[in-house]
Design an enzyme around this catalytic site. Structure first.
Site, PDB file in Angstrom:
ATOM      1  N   GLN A 211      20.014 -96.660  65.185  1.00 23.47           N
ATOM      2  CA  GLN A 211      19.971 -95.506  64.285  1.00 23.47           C
ATOM      3  C   GLN A 211      18.762 -94.627  64.590  1.00 23.47           C
ATOM      4  O   GLN A 211      18.624 -93.556  64.009  1.00 23.47           O
ATOM      5  CB  GLN A 211      19.895 -95.983  62.825  1.00 23.47           C
ATOM      6  N   ARG A 358      21.874 -98.100  52.733  1.00 18.71           N
ATOM      7  CA  ARG A 358      22.344 -96.898  52.035  1.00 18.71           C
ATOM      8  C   ARG A 358      21.433 -96.550  50.864  1.00 18.71           C
ATOM      9  O   ARG A 358      21.866 -96.401  49.725  1.00 18.71           O
ATOM     10  CB  ARG A 358      23.798 -97.056  51.590  1.00 18.71           C
ATOM     11  N   CYS A 359      20.171 -96.420  51.194  1.00 19.62           N
ATOM     12  CA  CYS A 359      19.153 -96.271  50.174  1.00 19.62           C
ATOM     13  C   CYS A 359      17.873 -95.944  50.900  1.00 19.62           C
ATOM     14  O   CYS A 359      17.532 -96.634  51.851  1.00 19.62           O
ATOM     15  CB  CYS A 359      19.035 -97.610  49.457  1.00 19.62           C
ATOM     16  N   GLU A 732      23.514 -91.288  50.647  1.00 22.03           N
ATOM     17  CA  GLU A 732      23.222 -92.524  49.925  1.00 22.03           C
ATOM     18  C   GLU A 732      23.442 -92.434  48.421  1.00 22.03           C
ATOM     19  O   GLU A 732      23.498 -93.464  47.735  1.00 22.03           O
ATOM     20  CB  GLU A 732      21.772 -92.933  50.194  1.00 22.03           C
TER      21      GLU A 732
HETATM   22  N1  PCD Z   1      26.139 -83.062  54.210  1.00 20.27           N
HETATM   23  C1  PCD Z   1      26.653 -81.827  53.866  1.00 20.27           C
HETATM   24  N2  PCD Z   1      26.018 -81.068  52.927  1.00 20.27           N
HETATM   25  C2  PCD Z   1      24.889 -81.533  52.328  1.00 20.27           C
HETATM   26  C3  PCD Z   1      24.363 -82.785  52.665  1.00 20.27           C
HETATM   27  C4  PCD Z   1      25.008 -83.526  53.635  1.00 20.27           C
HETATM   28  O1  PCD Z   1      27.711 -81.427  54.392  1.00 20.27           O
HETATM   29  N3  PCD Z   1      24.251 -80.800  51.400  1.00 20.27           N
HETATM   30  C5  PCD Z   1      26.779 -83.849  55.260  1.00 20.27           C
HETATM   31  C6  PCD Z   1      25.828 -83.991  56.457  1.00 20.27           C
HETATM   32  O2  PCD Z   1      25.723 -82.966  57.262  1.00 20.27           O
HETATM   33  C7  PCD Z   1      26.284 -85.299  57.087  1.00 20.27           C
HETATM   34  C8  PCD Z   1      26.692 -86.098  55.876  1.00 20.27           C
HETATM   35  O3  PCD Z   1      27.017 -85.140  54.839  1.00 20.27           O
HETATM   36  O4  PCD Z   1      27.376 -85.070  57.918  1.00 20.27           O
HETATM   37  C9  PCD Z   1      25.528 -87.042  55.395  1.00 20.27           C
HETATM   38  O5  PCD Z   1      24.347 -86.304  55.374  1.00 20.27           O
HETATM   39  P1  PCD Z   1      22.935 -86.833  54.885  1.00 20.27           P
HETATM   40  O6  PCD Z   1      22.967 -87.074  53.437  1.00 20.27           O
HETATM   41  O7  PCD Z   1      21.910 -85.922  55.419  1.00 20.27           O
HETATM   42  O8  PCD Z   1      22.792 -88.269  55.536  1.00 20.27           O
HETATM   43  P2  PCD Z   1      22.581 -88.641  57.067  1.00 20.27           P
HETATM   44  O9  PCD Z   1      21.138 -88.744  57.355  1.00 20.27           O
HETATM   45  O10 PCD Z   1      23.431 -87.797  57.897  1.00 20.27           O
HETATM   46  O11 PCD Z   1      23.234 -90.054  57.112  1.00 20.27           O
HETATM   47  C10 PCD Z   1      22.524 -91.201  56.677  1.00 20.27           C
HETATM   48  C11 PCD Z   1      23.304 -91.868  55.547  1.00 20.27           C
HETATM   49  C12 PCD Z   1      22.771 -93.267  55.341  1.00 20.27           C
HETATM   50  S1  PCD Z   1      21.162 -93.467  55.183  1.00 20.27           S
HETATM   51  C13 PCD Z   1      23.619 -94.314  55.243  1.00 20.27           C
HETATM   52  S2  PCD Z   1      22.986 -95.826  54.996  1.00 20.27           S
HETATM   53  C14 PCD Z   1      25.117 -94.194  55.319  1.00 20.27           C
HETATM   54  C15 PCD Z   1      25.496 -92.714  54.996  1.00 20.27           C
HETATM   55  O12 PCD Z   1      24.696 -91.910  55.822  1.00 20.27           O
HETATM   56  N4  PCD Z   1      25.571 -94.604  56.607  1.00 20.27           N
HETATM   57  C16 PCD Z   1      26.821 -94.174  57.023  1.00 20.27           C
HETATM   58  N5  PCD Z   1      26.878 -92.502  55.274  1.00 20.27           N
HETATM   59  C17 PCD Z   1      27.488 -93.111  56.354  1.00 20.27           C
HETATM   60  N6  PCD Z   1      28.694 -92.723  56.709  1.00 20.27           N
HETATM   61  C18 PCD Z   1      29.300 -93.313  57.754  1.00 20.27           C
HETATM   62  N7  PCD Z   1      30.552 -92.908  58.101  1.00 20.27           N
HETATM   63  N8  PCD Z   1      28.701 -94.323  58.438  1.00 20.27           N
HETATM   64  C19 PCD Z   1      27.475 -94.747  58.109  1.00 20.27           C
HETATM   65  O13 PCD Z   1      26.893 -95.702  58.786  1.00 20.27           O
HETATM   66 MO1  PCD Z   1      20.688 -95.737  55.496  1.00 20.27          MO
HETATM   67  O14 PCD Z   1      18.953 -95.633  55.152  1.00 20.27           O
HETATM   68  O15 PCD Z   1      20.770 -96.006  57.146  1.00 20.27           O
HETATM   69  O16 PCD Z   1      20.668 -97.423  54.950  1.00 20.27           O
END
Ligand code: PCD
Length: 778
Positions: A211, A358-359, A732
C-alpha cells in the site's frame, strides 16, 4: 467532478486481465515457503533441514543463521521495534517464521517445509493483555536490555486535573467498559512478492503487495544496505489492502534475501491462514469510557483508559510523532470542555500488529467508544439518543473547531446529517413500533441505534504525521503530451478504490480534458514521484490535492501558450471552467482548448517559456480533513434465539465535495459490510496455550451477501475549506461509523430492561445471554 464516471480500471479486471503479484512469472523463478512455529512461546533448540534438502527440487533451507551472515536476521517495525525475520532464539507467537524452504515449484517448497525438523523447548505463553502485566507473567521480550516485564508504553493526552474537576462537580457521570476485539483485515488477495536480485546491475526489484511502495523502498534499502536508487518496488494490481499491506512482513525480506543469495527470482505467496495468523491484526483494545454531564444531558467531560494488546512486537501502523489516532477523535462530534485519555501498550504471545484496518490510526476504536458512551448516557438520563446528540454537537458555525485534545476540525454540519438520517429511517415510526412490541410482550424486540461520528483522515500534515520518520506528504506529476492527452503519476497506490478513474476526473475538471484522455499511473518507485501511499483515506485529501495543484500549475503555463497562440497578452487570458476552454477576456469566441495548447507547447512554444507542458506538486496538507456522518440502524432481536435481523440500515455521509458519487457509494457499501462483520461475526481468538483458534475462514467469520441488508444511503456536502477541491476522504467512514450504530441498536432493544452494553461480535449466543440476564429471553 460529481460525475458517475464508470471505473476505467474495471475493463481489465472483469476481463481477467488484472495483473496481481501471483500472476508474475519470471524465468528461473523459485518459490519460497515458510516453516512456522506450532507453539506460541518456545525456545528453538535445533533446526534440521536435511530431509527437506533431500527432496528433488528443494534448492535451499534458510534459517536465522543464514540471514545473520547478511545482517538480515531482524527488521525494524513501523514503531521502531526490532522483529525477527526468521526466529533466532525464541518463538514469541504461534505461526511465527522459523525457517524458509526455497524450491523450484511451490508444491515442492510446501512439501519441503513439512520436512524441516525443529526441536522446541516449549515455554508458558501469555495471550491476554491484562495477564501479561501481572507480576508472574512470562517475560516475552527478554532479549531487550531494559525490559523487565511485558509493558511497552504509556501514553496520555488532555488535561487530567481539569477533567477530574469537571467529573467531581458533575450532576451525572456514567462509566462503561468495552472491548474492541482483535480483528483482521481480510483482503481477497493475501500478501506476497516476487523478489529479483540482478547481480549485473546490482539492483533489487520487488513486485509486492504494497500500500506504500516508496516508504517500503526506503525501508528495504535501510534493512538491506542496498542503496535506495538500486531498489525498485513495484506494486501491481492489489486485491484489497485495508491496512494489512502497510507493514513490511518477514516473508518479503526472506524472499529478497533468498533471491540475493541464490541470484534467482523468488516468489513468496501467503496462504489465507498465514495471512490471518501472522500479518498485521487490527483493534484489540480494552477500553473504559466515562462521561460527565449535567442533569439535562449537556456533556462536559470525557475520560478514556485503554489497554492495548500489541502482540509480540510493537508493530502498530501509526505515525511516530503522535501516539495514537485514538487521541485525536475520542471527543467525537461533540463540543466537550475537557477530555483526558490514557493508553497502555502490552506485549503478549500473539501476532504483532495494530494496523489501521479501514481506520486512520485507531480512529475506529475512538469513535466506537464515544458513540457507545453517548448511548449509555442517554439511557442513564432517559432521554432520546438523537436529542442528546443534537444538544451536544459542535455547532456548524463553530468551525474550524479546536477540540479539547487540541485537534483542528476543518468543517462540519452534524445536525443536518442527523436530521436527514432520522427522516430516511422513519425514526418516529420505529420508536412507536418499539414501544408497541414492549407493551405487547412480543417475541421480537425492536432496537434503534444511532452513530453520529466524526472521522479524521488525510494524514499529514508532515509536522504531525510520518511513517518511520518520513513525513506524510503526497505527490502528483502531470505530463500533457503533444497530442493533448496526459499521464498523471501519483505517489499513492490504489487497491481497488478506483484511483485510475477519480484522479483522472480531477485532472479533467481542472484542465477541461476528457477523462479518457488521462491515464493514471501508480505503484512503481522507478517512475512515480515519492509518496507515502494509500491508507487512512489519505489519497483524496493529500494526493488528490497534489493532483489539483499540479493541474493548476499546468493551467497557468497553458495560459502563456494560449496567449502566444491567440496573439493576446497573458493577463488577458481567462480559463472558463464551464467550457473547459481558454479565451481572451471579453472575447469568448477567441478561444483555445487544452489540446490545441498542448500542440503549441511542443510545436510553437513562446520563447519566454520552456517547451513542454507538465508540472509536479508535492502537497503537505495544512490539516487533516474531518468527514462525518449519521448512521441509523434498526434491528429486530429474537428473544428466543438471540438472533439479530436488520430491519433498516441508513447511512448519511458527508465527505465534502464528491468526485465520483458511484465510487463513493461502492466505498460506503463495502465499509458497511465490514462494519457488520465487526459488530456481528469477526474475532481472532486464542486459547490459553496461545493457539490461534480464530485463524482461518472456518473460524474467522466474514459476512457474506446473506448477512448484508439493503443499505439506504444519503449524503450532505460540507466542503473542506483547506482542500484545493474541497474534498475529504471517505473510504473508511462506513467501517468507523457503523459498529457503534449496530451495537447501539442491539443494546437499545434491551435497554428498557436495564441492558447497558453487549460485547462484539454479537453472535446469537452473546445476545441471548444478555436477553437472559435481563429477563427477556423466552
Ligand atoms: N472519493 C470521491 N470523492 C471524495 C472522496 C473520495 O470520489 N470526496 C473517491 C476517491 O477518489 C477514491 C475513493 O473514493 O477513489 C476512496 O477515497 P479516499 O477516501 O481518499 O480513500 P483512499 O485513500 O483512496 O483509499 C484508502 C481507503 C482505506 S484506508 C481502506 S482501509 C479501504 C478503503 O480505502 N481499502 C479499500 N476502500 C477500499 N476499497 C477497495 N475496493 N479496496 C480496498 O482495499 Mo486503510 O488505513 O488501508 O486500513
Amino acid at each position: 467532478m460529481g460525475e458517475e464516471v464508470t471505473r476505467k480500471e474495471d475493463k481489465r479486471f472483469i476481463t481477467g486481465r488484472g495483473n496481481y503479484v501471483d500472476d508474475i512469472k519470471k524465468p528461473r523463478m523459485l518459490h519460497c515457503e515458510i516453516v512456522r512455529s506450532p507453539h506460541a512461546h518456545a525456545r528453538i533448540e535445533d533446526i534440521d533441514g536435511s530431509r527437506a534438502m533431500a527432496l528433488d527440487g528443494v534448492v535451499a533451507v534458510l534459517t536465522a543463521d543464514d540471514l545473520l551472515e547478511h545482517d538480515l536476521a531482524t527488521m525494524p517495525t513501523l514503531m521502531d521495534d526490532t522483529q525477527d525475520v526468521l526466529v533466532n532464539d525464541k518463538v514469541k507467537f504461534q505461526s511465527q517464521e522459523v525457517a524458509a524452504v526455497i524450491a523450484t515449484d511451490r508444491y515442492v517448497a510446501k512439501d519441503g517445509a513439512e520436512k524441516v525438523e525443529v526441536e522446541y523447548e516449549v515455554l508458558d505463553p501469555v495471550v491476554d493483555a491484562e495477564e501479561a502485566l501481572e507480576e508472574d507473567a512470562p517475560l516475552i521480550r527478554e532479549e531487550l536490555d531494559d525490559q523487565e516485564d511485558n509493558h511497552i508504553f504509556d501514553w496520555e493526552t488532555g488535561d487530567k486535573e481539569e477533567t477530574q474537576e469537571i467529573f467531581d462537580a458533575a450532576d451525572v457521570t456514567v462509566e462503561e467498559e468495552m472491548e474492541y476485539q482483535r480483528l483482521h483485515p481480510a483482503p481477497i488477495e493475501t500478501c506476497g512478492c516476487v523478489a529479483d536480485w540482478d547481480p549485473g546491475d546490482d539492483k533489487m526489484t520487488v513486485h509486492m503487495t504494497s500500500q506504500a511502495p516508496h516508504a517500503h523502498r526506503t525501508l528495504f534499502s535501510q534493512v538491506s544496505g542496498i542503496p535506495e536508487h538500486k531498489v525498485r518496488i513495484v506494486s501491481p494490481d492489489v486485491g484489497g489492502g485495508f491496512g494489512n499491506k502497510v507493514p513490511i512482513y518477514p516473508g518479503y525480506v526472506v524472499a529478497a534475501a533468498a533471491s540475493y543469495v541464490l541470484e534467482r527470482p523468488v516468489k513468496w505467496i501467503e496462504e489465507r491462514s498465514e495471512n490471518i495468523q501472522t500479518t498485521g491484526f487490527a483493534r484489540d483494545y480494552d477500553m473504559t469510557g466515562e462521561l460527565a454531564a449535567t442533569e439535562d444531558g449537556e456533556i462536559q467531560g470525557v475520560k478514556v483508559d485503554v489497554l492495548a494488546n500489541h502482540g509480540a512486537y510493537n508493530a502498530a501502523a501509526q505515525p511516530s510523532k503522535f501516539p495514537a489516532g485514538f487521541f485525536n477523535i475520542f471527543t467525537g462530534s461533540y463540543d466537550i470542555e475537557a477530555a483526558y485519555g490514557s493508553l497502555t501498550g502490552v506485549y503478549t504471545n500473539t501476532a504483532p500488529g495494530g494496523v489501521a484496518y479501514r481506520c486512520s490510526f485507531r480512529v475506529t476504536e475512538a469513535v466506537y467508544l464515544i458513540e457507545r458512551m453517548v448511548k449509555v448516557l442517554a439511557d442513564e438520563l432517559d432521554v432520546d439518543p438523537a436529542e442528546i446528540r443534537r444538544k451536544n454537537f459542535i455547532p456548524s458555525d463553530a468551525f474550524p473547531y479546536e477540540s479539547a485534545t487540541g485537534w483542528n476540525y476543518d468543517s462540519g454540519d452534524y445536525e443536518k446529517a442527523l436530521d436527514k438520517a432520522l427522516e430516511m429511517a422513519d425514526y418516529d415510526h420505529y420508536r412507536e413500533e418499539q414501544q408497541r412490541r414492549i407493551e405487547q410482550d412480543a417475541d421480537k424486540l425492536i432496537g434503534i441505534g444511532i452513530s453520529s461520528f466524526t472521522e479524521v483522515v488525510g494524514a499529514g500534515p508532515g509536522k504531525q504525521c510520518d511513517i518511520a520518520g518520513i513525513e506524510m506528504f503526497d505527490s502528483a506529476d502531470l505530463r500533457v503530451n503533444p497530442t493533448g492527452n496526459a499521464v498523471l503519476r501519483v505517489g499513492v497506490q490504489t487497491q481497488g478504490q478506483g484511483h485510475e478513474t477519480t484522479f483522472a476526473q480531477i485532472v479533467a475538471e481542472e484542465l477541461g480534458m476528457d477523462v479518457d484522455d488521462i491515464v493514471v499511473e501508480h505503484g512503481d518507485t522507478d517512475t512515480e514521484p515519492y509518496g507515502l501511499g494509500t491508507y487512512g483515506s489519505r489519497s483524496t485529501p493529500v494526493a488528490g490535492a497534489a493532483t489539483a495543484v499540479a493541474a493548476r500549475k499546468v493551467r497557468d503555463k497553458a495560459k502563456s501558450i494560449a496567449a502566444n497562440e491567440l496573439e493576446a497578452a497573458e493577463e488577458d487570458i481567462e480559463w472558463d471552467r464551464e467550457s473547459g476552454e481558454f479565451h481572451v477576456a471579453g472575447a469568448p469566441d477567441r478561444s483555445i482548448t487544452i489540446t490545441e495548447i498542448a500542440a503549441g507547447a511542443y510545436m510553437n512554444h513562446p520563447g519566454s517559456e520552456e517547451p513542454g507542458l507538465e508540472a509536479t506538486n508535492y502537497y503537505d496538507p495544512p490539516e487533516m480533513t474531518y468527514p462525518f456522518g449519521s448512521y441509523i440502524v434498526i434491528v429486530e432481536v429474537d428473544r428466543e434465539t438471540g438472533e439479530v435481523d436488520f430491519e433498516k440500515f441508513v447511512a448519511v455521509d458527508d465527505c465534502g465535495n464528491r468526485i465520483n458519487p458511484m465510487i463513493i457509494e461502492g466505498q460506503i457499501h463495502g465499509g458497511l459490510a465490514q462494519g457488520i462483520g465487526t459488530a456481528m461475526m469477526e474475532h481472532v481468538t486464542y486459547d490459553d496455550n496461545g493457539n490461534v483458534t480464530g485463524g482461518d475462514f472456518m473460524n474467522y467469520l466474514l459476512p457474506t451477501a446473506k448477512e448484508i441488508p439493503n443499505f439506504e444511503t444519503g449524503h450532505t456536502v460540507t466542503p473542506s475549506p483547506h482542500h484545493p477541491i474541497g474534498a475529504k476522504g471517505v473510504g473508511e467512514s462506513p467501517t468507523v461509523g457503523s459498529p457503534p450504530a449496530i451495537v447501539n441498536a442491539v443494546v437499545d432493544a434491551m435497554s428498557h430492561a436495564g441492558v447497558s452494553h453487549v460485547e462484539m461480535p454479537m453472535t446469537p449466543d452473546v445476545v441471548w445471554e444478555s436477553l437472559d440476564e435481563a429477563g427477556l429471553a423466552i
